[in-house]
Write a protein that holds these residues in place. Sequence first.
Motif, PDB file in Angstrom:
ATOM      1  N   LYS A 247       0.817  -1.217   0.000  1.00 27.05           N
ATOM      2  CA  LYS A 247       0.000   0.000   0.000  1.00 27.05           C
ATOM      3  C   LYS A 247       0.853   1.270   0.000  1.00 27.05           C
ATOM      4  O   LYS A 247       0.638   2.179  -0.799  1.00 27.05           O
ATOM      5  N   SER A 248       1.805   1.344   0.923  1.00 28.43           N
ATOM      6  CA  SER A 248       2.632   2.549   1.041  1.00 28.43           C
ATOM      7  C   SER A 248       3.499   2.746  -0.193  1.00 28.43           C
ATOM      8  O   SER A 248       3.690   3.876  -0.662  1.00 28.43           O
ATOM      9  N   THR A 249       4.008   1.650  -0.743  1.00 33.21           N
ATOM     10  CA  THR A 249       4.797   1.753  -1.974  1.00 33.21           C
ATOM     11  C   THR A 249       3.947   2.299  -3.107  1.00 33.21           C
ATOM     12  O   THR A 249       4.404   3.135  -3.904  1.00 33.21           O
ATOM     13  N   LEU A 250       2.696   1.861  -3.178  1.00 35.74           N
ATOM     14  CA  LEU A 250       1.785   2.351  -4.215  1.00 35.74           C
ATOM     15  C   LEU A 250       1.612   3.863  -4.109  1.00 35.74           C
ATOM     16  O   LEU A 250       1.676   4.585  -5.118  1.00 35.74           O
ATOM     17  N   LEU A 251       1.422   4.368  -2.883  1.00 35.43           N
ATOM     18  CA  LEU A 251       1.254   5.812  -2.719  1.00 35.43           C
ATOM     19  C   LEU A 251       2.536   6.555  -3.050  1.00 35.43           C
ATOM     20  O   LEU A 251       2.495   7.662  -3.611  1.00 35.43           O
ATOM     21  N   LYS A 252       3.678   5.995  -2.708  1.00 36.40           N
ATOM     22  CA  LYS A 252       4.951   6.644  -3.048  1.00 36.40           C
ATOM     23  C   LYS A 252       5.159   6.711  -4.551  1.00 36.40           C
ATOM     24  O   LYS A 252       5.714   7.690  -5.069  1.00 36.40           O
ATOM     25  N   LEU A 253       4.716   5.696  -5.273  1.00 31.42           N
ATOM     26  CA  LEU A 253       4.787   5.722  -6.731  1.00 31.42           C
ATOM     27  C   LEU A 253       3.882   6.812  -7.294  1.00 31.42           C
ATOM     28  O   LEU A 253       4.265   7.550  -8.204  1.00 31.42           O
ATOM     29  N   ILE A 254       2.673   6.915  -6.729  1.00 26.56           N
ATOM     30  CA  ILE A 254       1.716   7.909  -7.227  1.00 26.56           C
ATOM     31  C   ILE A 254       2.216   9.324  -6.982  1.00 26.56           C
ATOM     32  O   ILE A 254       2.061  10.212  -7.830  1.00 26.56           O
ATOM     33  N   THR A 255       2.830   9.553  -5.825  1.00 27.84           N
ATOM     34  CA  THR A 255       3.313  10.908  -5.508  1.00 27.84           C
ATOM     35  C   THR A 255       4.677  11.204  -6.109  1.00 27.84           C
ATOM     36  O   THR A 255       5.151  12.338  -6.036  1.00 27.84           O
ATOM     37  N   GLY A 256       5.332  10.203  -6.689  1.00 25.05           N
ATOM     38  CA  GLY A 256       6.602  10.450  -7.356  1.00 25.05           C
ATOM     39  C   GLY A 256       7.823  10.360  -6.467  1.00 25.05           C
ATOM     40  O   GLY A 256       8.932  10.654  -6.926  1.00 25.05           O
ATOM     41  N   THR A 257       7.670   9.965  -5.209  1.00 21.82           N
ATOM     42  CA  THR A 257       8.844   9.827  -4.339  1.00 21.82           C
ATOM     43  C   THR A 257       9.618   8.548  -4.638  1.00 21.82           C
ATOM     44  O   THR A 257      10.759   8.394  -4.224  1.00 21.82           O
ATOM     45  N   VAL A 258       8.980   7.623  -5.371  1.00 17.92           N
ATOM     46  CA  VAL A 258       9.631   6.404  -5.839  1.00 17.92           C
ATOM     47  C   VAL A 258       9.290   6.249  -7.316  1.00 17.92           C
ATOM     48  O   VAL A 258       8.141   6.484  -7.711  1.00 17.92           O
ATOM     49  N   SER A 259      10.270   5.894  -8.133  1.00 19.42           N
ATOM     50  CA  SER A 259      10.029   5.737  -9.567  1.00 19.42           C
ATOM     51  C   SER A 259       9.480   4.345  -9.859  1.00 19.42           C
ATOM     52  O   SER A 259       9.818   3.368  -9.193  1.00 19.42           O
ATOM     53  N   SER A 260       8.641   4.254 -10.874  1.00 17.57           N
ATOM     54  CA  SER A 260       8.021   2.979 -11.233  1.00 17.57           C
ATOM     55  C   SER A 260       8.907   2.200 -12.194  1.00 17.57           C
ATOM     56  O   SER A 260       9.721   2.763 -12.921  1.00 17.57           O
ATOM     57  N   THR A 261       8.742   0.903 -12.207  1.00 15.44           N
ATOM     58  CA  THR A 261       9.446   0.037 -13.153  1.00 15.44           C
ATOM     59  C   THR A 261       8.676  -0.067 -14.461  1.00 15.44           C
ATOM     60  O   THR A 261       9.255  -0.137 -15.537  1.00 15.44           O
ATOM     61  N   GLU A 262       7.359  -0.062 -14.356  1.00 18.14           N
ATOM     62  CA  GLU A 262       6.525  -0.118 -15.553  1.00 18.14           C
ATOM     63  C   GLU A 262       5.191   0.556 -15.271  1.00 18.14           C
ATOM     64  O   GLU A 262       4.838   0.849 -14.119  1.00 18.14           O
ATOM     65  N   GLY A 263       4.450   0.835 -16.335  1.00 16.46           N
ATOM     66  CA  GLY A 263       3.153   1.465 -16.194  1.00 16.46           C
ATOM     67  C   GLY A 263       3.228   2.980 -16.186  1.00 16.46           C
ATOM     68  O   GLY A 263       4.301   3.573 -16.347  1.00 16.46           O
ATOM     69  N   SER A 264       2.077   3.623 -15.977  1.00 17.37           N
ATOM     70  CA  SER A 264       2.014   5.084 -16.012  1.00 17.37           C
ATOM     71  C   SER A 264       1.080   5.622 -14.944  1.00 17.37           C
ATOM     72  O   SER A 264       0.171   4.930 -14.481  1.00 17.37           O
ATOM     73  N   ILE A 265       1.359   6.889 -14.559  1.00 18.60           N
ATOM     74  CA  ILE A 265       0.545   7.595 -13.571  1.00 18.60           C
ATOM     75  C   ILE A 265       0.265   8.991 -14.110  1.00 18.60           C
ATOM     76  O   ILE A 265       1.190   9.687 -14.546  1.00 18.60           O
ATOM     77  N   LYS A 266      -0.988   9.404 -14.087  1.00 13.59           N
ATOM     78  CA  LYS A 266      -1.363  10.755 -14.510  1.00 13.59           C
ATOM     79  C   LYS A 266      -2.117  11.439 -13.375  1.00 13.59           C
ATOM     80  O   LYS A 266      -3.108  10.906 -12.881  1.00 13.59           O
ATOM     81  N   LEU A 267      -1.625  12.591 -12.978  1.00 13.22           N
ATOM     82  CA  LEU A 267      -2.265  13.391 -11.932  1.00 13.22           C
ATOM     83  C   LEU A 267      -2.639  14.742 -12.510  1.00 13.22           C
ATOM     84  O   LEU A 267      -1.841  15.361 -13.223  1.00 13.22           O
ATOM     85  N   GLN A 268      -3.824  15.197 -12.187  1.00  6.55           N
ATOM     86  CA  GLN A 268      -4.279  16.490 -12.680  1.00  6.55           C
ATOM     87  C   GLN A 268      -4.618  17.391 -11.502  1.00  6.55           C
ATOM     88  O   GLN A 268      -5.551  17.123 -10.761  1.00  6.55           O
ATOM     89  N   GLY A 269      -3.832  18.455 -11.331  1.00  5.45           N
ATOM     90  CA  GLY A 269      -4.068  19.388 -10.242  1.00  5.45           C
ATOM     91  C   GLY A 269      -2.962  19.345  -9.198  1.00  5.45           C
ATOM     92  O   GLY A 269      -2.010  18.567  -9.288  1.00  5.45           O
ATOM     93  N   ARG A 270      -3.093  20.209  -8.199  1.00 10.03           N
ATOM     94  CA  ARG A 270      -2.086  20.298  -7.138  1.00 10.03           C
ATOM     95  C   ARG A 270      -2.277  19.172  -6.134  1.00 10.03           C
ATOM     96  O   ARG A 270      -3.386  18.886  -5.704  1.00 10.03           O
ATOM     97  N   VAL A 271      -1.174  18.525  -5.787  1.00  6.29           N
ATOM     98  CA  VAL A 271      -1.200  17.357  -4.903  1.00  6.29           C
ATOM     99  C   VAL A 271      -0.608  17.707  -3.541  1.00  6.29           C
ATOM    100  O   VAL A 271       0.454  18.334  -3.456  1.00  6.29           O
ATOM    101  N   ALA A 272      -1.292  17.341  -2.486  1.00  2.00           N
ATOM    102  CA  ALA A 272      -0.754  17.428  -1.127  1.00  2.00           C
ATOM    103  C   ALA A 272      -0.743  16.022  -0.559  1.00  2.00           C
ATOM    104  O   ALA A 272      -1.715  15.275  -0.722  1.00  2.00           O
ATOM    105  N   ALA A 273       0.367  15.635   0.071  1.00  4.54           N
ATOM    106  CA  ALA A 273       0.486  14.259   0.551  1.00  4.54           C
ATOM    107  C   ALA A 273       1.096  14.211   1.938  1.00  4.54           C
ATOM    108  O   ALA A 273       2.011  14.965   2.263  1.00  4.54           O
ATOM    109  N   LEU A 274       0.553  13.324   2.771  1.00  3.70           N
ATOM    110  CA  LEU A 274       1.129  12.988   4.069  1.00  3.70           C
ATOM    111  C   LEU A 274       1.447  11.506   4.023  1.00  3.70           C
ATOM    112  O   LEU A 274       0.598  10.666   4.275  1.00  3.70           O
TER     113      LEU A 274
END
Length: 418
Positions: free
Chosen positions: A66-93
């Motif tokens: 779960k935590s790795t998934l969120l880190k991939l989405i927020t960009g703190t960890v790079s993905s090996t495959e696949g894509s992520i698209k975010l639209q708008g300003r992101v705030a993360a805890l």
Amino acid sequence: MTTQIVVEKLGKAYRQYKNNYSKLKTIIFASKNPDNFKRKWVIKDVSFSIGPGEAVGIIGINGAGKSTLLKLITGTVSSTEGSIKLQGRVAALLELGMGFHPDFTGRQNIYMAGQLIGLSVNEINRNIKQIIEFSEIEEYIDQPVRVYSSGMQVRLAFSVATAIRPDILIIDEALSVGDAYFQHKSFERIRKFKELGTTLLLVSHDKQAIQSICDRAILISGGAKVMEGTPEEVLDHYNALIADTSPRKTPPVKVVDPVVSENKKDKNKVQLTSGTGEVELINIALTDDEDRQIEVVKVGQTVVLKLTVLAHEVLKELVIGYVIKDRYGREIFGTNTHYFNKTLLDVQKDEQISYEFKFPANIGEGNYSVSIAAHMGSSHVVKNFLWKDVAIVFNVINADYETFIGSSWIPPIIECSR
């Protein structure tokens, strides 16, 4: 509706090298020879999308990814495959105190952490007063963060992240650290943001939070998405996953074991049955105190939950429990015979045992369901013989008392003097 989060076939793998020489050779020569290492996938082929104003909860056992998934989405960890698209300003805890420097004061960290999530200095200047007020740590704001308790850190981190309503808010368990008062305060702000169109992605083991805030839930197991649906349905499958549903080990991404079945109770409810099968529920009913079966209950009325179980094997001990849930799947009340020192020992094969749970229905108006569990120990997580969701449904009406709101009938004694 414009989608704000799109995750497609996302995967993350870490290399596991045979030895230091293999690692050195791979680094120096940029080798991709698979003989030098093998891939350990922690996230594999995960896809989902979330629209504006939607709240989605991510649940799963520890180590599910779960935590790795969120880190991939927020960009703190790079993905090996696949894509992520975010639209708008992101705030993360994502982690407690993430972005804080322990030797800087709380005020200095507001500016540093604020800029890390994309706020300008002018925006921070305009909002710093309300950030400090919301965190309620004014007397410590000019002291180093290293002297803060974990609760103080999460107060400040949440206050910074939500100083200006983000388009996307991502939270990973952080709010579970704060005290109960601040949790209520924080979730109220989250609900308000959601109403205004903020997309929420929440990882939490708090089932009440998932059920009360989220529109959908996603179950992650073994790094894969194994189910997506309503919070109630997904949490039922999560219960089946963490329970001991089989004496053999099942693959980490397999949720519905051969001993786990589901059927439609009605068009809105999914009924899940899981367990090792040593115990069978053969009868269940809700009656009034004159032994008449009822489906409609008055607020405050004394009712009796009656059930009969059949043991298919000799059991060292047997505990029966129940949970009352509202129509959103939120747990209103639950208990079991273990907590009342009513555990049965040395249950024989083919023995039938009847139980009666008598209690006043001091709950608010609405539709409720009862889930039944038969197990060893204090919880069905220990050894689950049977878990049956939506075993019975009943409706509560208020016919005799003053009007009230909420899920509990707690009548006050009111005195007024002038």
